[in-house]
Scaffold this motif. Structure first.
Motif, PDB file in Angstrom:
ATOM      1  N   ALA A 120       0.816  -1.211   0.000  1.00 54.19           N
ATOM      2  CA  ALA A 120       0.000   0.000   0.000  1.00 54.19           C
ATOM      3  C   ALA A 120       0.850   1.262   0.000  1.00 54.19           C
ATOM      4  O   ALA A 120       0.314   2.375   0.001  1.00 54.19           O
ATOM      5  CB  ALA A 120      -0.933   0.004   1.219  1.00 54.19           C
ATOM      6  N   SER A 121       2.170   1.101   0.039  1.00 49.64           N
ATOM      7  CA  SER A 121       3.068   2.255  -0.035  1.00 49.64           C
ATOM      8  C   SER A 121       4.445   1.765  -0.448  1.00 49.64           C
ATOM      9  O   SER A 121       4.759   0.575  -0.338  1.00 49.64           O
ATOM     10  CB  SER A 121       3.154   2.982   1.314  1.00 49.64           C
ATOM     11  OG  SER A 121       3.831   2.181   2.273  1.00 49.64           O
ATOM     12  N   SER A 122       5.274   2.676  -0.914  1.00 45.67           N
ATOM     13  CA  SER A 122       6.655   2.332  -1.227  1.00 45.67           C
ATOM     14  C   SER A 122       7.485   2.378   0.053  1.00 45.67           C
ATOM     15  O   SER A 122       7.075   2.982   1.060  1.00 45.67           O
ATOM     16  CB  SER A 122       7.225   3.312  -2.257  1.00 45.67           C
ATOM     17  OG  SER A 122       7.139   4.637  -1.767  1.00 45.67           O
ATOM     18  N   GLU A 123       8.632   1.748   0.012  1.00 50.90           N
ATOM     19  CA  GLU A 123       9.504   1.725   1.181  1.00 50.90           C
ATOM     20  C   GLU A 123      10.175   3.081   1.355  1.00 50.90           C
ATOM     21  O   GLU A 123      10.683   3.667   0.401  1.00 50.90           O
ATOM     22  CB  GLU A 123      10.561   0.632   1.026  1.00 50.90           C
ATOM     23  CG  GLU A 123      11.384   0.383   2.273  1.00 50.90           C
ATOM     24  CD  GLU A 123      12.296  -0.821   2.121  1.00 50.90           C
ATOM     25  OE1 GLU A 123      12.211  -1.748   2.937  1.00 50.90           O
ATOM     26  OE2 GLU A 123      13.099  -0.838   1.152  1.00 50.90           O
ATOM     27  N   ARG A 124      10.146   3.575   2.606  1.00 49.73           N
ATOM     28  CA  ARG A 124      10.798   4.847   2.917  1.00 49.73           C
ATOM     29  C   ARG A 124      11.695   4.657   4.121  1.00 49.73           C
ATOM     30  O   ARG A 124      11.403   3.868   5.018  1.00 49.73           O
ATOM     31  CB  ARG A 124       9.764   5.939   3.211  1.00 49.73           C
ATOM     32  CG  ARG A 124       8.879   6.283   2.035  1.00 49.73           C
ATOM     33  CD  ARG A 124       8.143   7.584   2.272  1.00 49.73           C
ATOM     34  NE  ARG A 124       9.083   8.679   2.493  1.00 49.73           N
ATOM     35  CZ  ARG A 124       8.699   9.946   2.695  1.00 49.73           C
ATOM     36  NH1 ARG A 124       7.419  10.256   2.712  1.00 49.73           N
ATOM     37  NH2 ARG A 124       9.599  10.888   2.888  1.00 49.73           N
ATOM     38  N   GLY A 125      12.796   5.407   4.158  1.00 53.25           N
ATOM     39  CA  GLY A 125      13.767   5.231   5.223  1.00 53.25           C
ATOM     40  C   GLY A 125      14.050   6.500   6.006  1.00 53.25           C
ATOM     41  O   GLY A 125      13.787   7.611   5.546  1.00 53.25           O
ATOM     42  N   ALA A 126      14.578   6.311   7.209  1.00 49.80           N
ATOM     43  CA  ALA A 126      14.974   7.415   8.076  1.00 49.80           C
ATOM     44  C   ALA A 126      16.023   6.882   9.045  1.00 49.80           C
ATOM     45  O   ALA A 126      16.291   5.675   9.098  1.00 49.80           O
ATOM     46  CB  ALA A 126      13.773   7.979   8.849  1.00 49.80           C
ATOM     47  N   THR A 127      16.637   7.765   9.800  1.00 45.88           N
ATOM     48  CA  THR A 127      17.585   7.352  10.830  1.00 45.88           C
ATOM     49  C   THR A 127      16.975   7.578  12.205  1.00 45.88           C
ATOM     50  O   THR A 127      16.049   8.371  12.368  1.00 45.88           O
ATOM     51  CB  THR A 127      18.901   8.145  10.733  1.00 45.88           C
ATOM     52  OG1 THR A 127      18.615   9.554  10.850  1.00 45.88           O
ATOM     53  CG2 THR A 127      19.592   7.877   9.412  1.00 45.88           C
TER      54      THR A 127
END
Length: 376
Positions: A243-250
């Motif tokens: 339902a969404s694309s992969e997103r990243g953060a620290t």
């Protein structure tokens, strides 16, 4: 040449995420004139586990914010899963909610507008000024300037509130990746799956949707690879539509010696924070915002400094404990076995996690868990 805004405001908030909006709302509730500026366009998204613990829900309620029907999905407790061993407990009080970050931002944005917060979007802030800050090539005069611009805060640098070690990559920096799956939640709990070198959170955020978030020390590890370590979870998600694309953060645990200098003050991740493994980041931010709104109204940032230090103490302790378990798999497994055989011990830990119960109760529960570990 810098254009000058003729009418000064009481508070200029730099950063329009949940922390900035919460601070702006708290200040408006104390009668202050508030302007919020951000270079982005709402709603603002950020990869996170998207779970609000009961103490976070209560912190929002104290700011006058509640969720409209259908905007958030309730869950009643936490479940730990590690190598086939499970431990779960319901929250001692209140209800937690899973909510998409963009939906949370939209709810807070509407409330800020209703409170009378003046919001400047697509308005880049380029520096501080003795009378306020430079926003979209204009000087916005303000009695107080609040930096709510995240972990890589420019306001923190401009105000010289950085520690030297913050200029280098922190040793405890970790990496988080999140995506959503269209599948009905299979439990009324938020799940934390413990792996060898990572943790995976599963939060129900709707009747037919879950948020899955990976946290690890490797910037190269992605959800697709990590899920193979969790066969049961992998099977539940195998046929689910993304339902969404992969997103990243620290994410990082970080504490500052000072969170204000002169008329400039920090809140949320800009002021330090705890590792995302606790799930307490937003709650901590909302509680800081409520305190800061009161301190700005009274002109007492020294009280905010003292209160800020007290607010971060419990989440920081929980982060240290959980990261210790993450690094020591044998101890974690023995602890999980104790929790599974003695559900009250896990319930006691969860109560401490969300700030419920007395210090005596927490100490007693800790001693009991320690004794059970020695006997295991």
């Amino acid at each position: 040449m810098v254009n000058v805004v003729s009418n000064p405001v009481d508070v200029l908030v730099i950063g329009g995420g949940p922390g900035g909006l919460a601070t702006a709302i708290a200040a408006r509730r104390r009668g202050l004139r508030v302007v919020l500026a951000d270079g982005a366009v709402p709603p603002i998204d950020k990869p996170c586990g998207e779970g609000l613990m009961p103490d976070g829900v209560e912190a929002l309620r104290q700011l006058g914010i509640t969720f409209p029907a259908g905007e958030a999905y309730p869950f009643r407790g936490i479940r730990f899963v590690s190598d086939g061993t499970k431990a779960e407990a319901a929250f001692p009080r209140g209800t937690a909610y899973g909510i998409r970050r963009t939906d949370l931002h939209r709810v807070m944005l509407d409330h800020a507008a209703a409170c009378g917060v003046q919001m400047l979007w697509k308005a880049a802030v380029t520096g501080l000024h003795p009378e306020g800050a430079l926003v979209a090539a204009e000087l916005v005069r303000a009695r107080w300037v609040v930096g709510a611009d995240g972990a890589s805060s420019r306001v923190r640098k401009w105000a010289k509130l950085n520690r030297r070690e913050l200029d280098a990559p922190p040793k405890n920096l970790r990496f988080a990746f999140r995506r959503h799956y269209r599948v009905a939640p299979w439990t009324g709990f938020m799940e934390l799956h413990w792996g060898r070198d990572c943790q995976v959170y599963v939060t129900p955020v709707g009747r037919e949707e879950v948020c899955v978030a990976l946290i690890s020390s490797s910037p190269k590890l992605r959800l697709g690879d990590a899920l193979g370590e969790f066969p049961e979870l992998c099977a539940r998600l195998e046929n689910a539509e993304l339902a969404s694309s992969e997103r990243g953060a620290t994410t990082v645990t970080r504490r500052l010696p000072r969170v204000y200098r002169g008329r400039t003050v920090l809140v949320g991740d800009a002021s330090g924070g705890v590792d995302a493994i606790t799930g307490e980041g937003l709650c901590l931010t909302f509680r800081q915002a409520a305190l800061l709104g009161d301190c700005l109204a009274n002109g007492d940032l020294a009280r905010y400094q003292k209160g800020h230090r007290a607010l971060i103490r419990r989440p920081a302790l929980m982060a240290r404990m959980m990261l210790f378990l993450a690094r020591h798999s044998r101890l974690r497994q023995r602890t999980m076995e104790v929790f599974q055989s003695n559900p009250r011990s896990f319930a006691g830990m969860l109560a401490m996690h969300v700030g419920e119960g007395s210090a005596r109760h927490h100490i007693s529960n800790g001693i009991a868990v320690g004794w059970d570990l020695l006997k295991a």
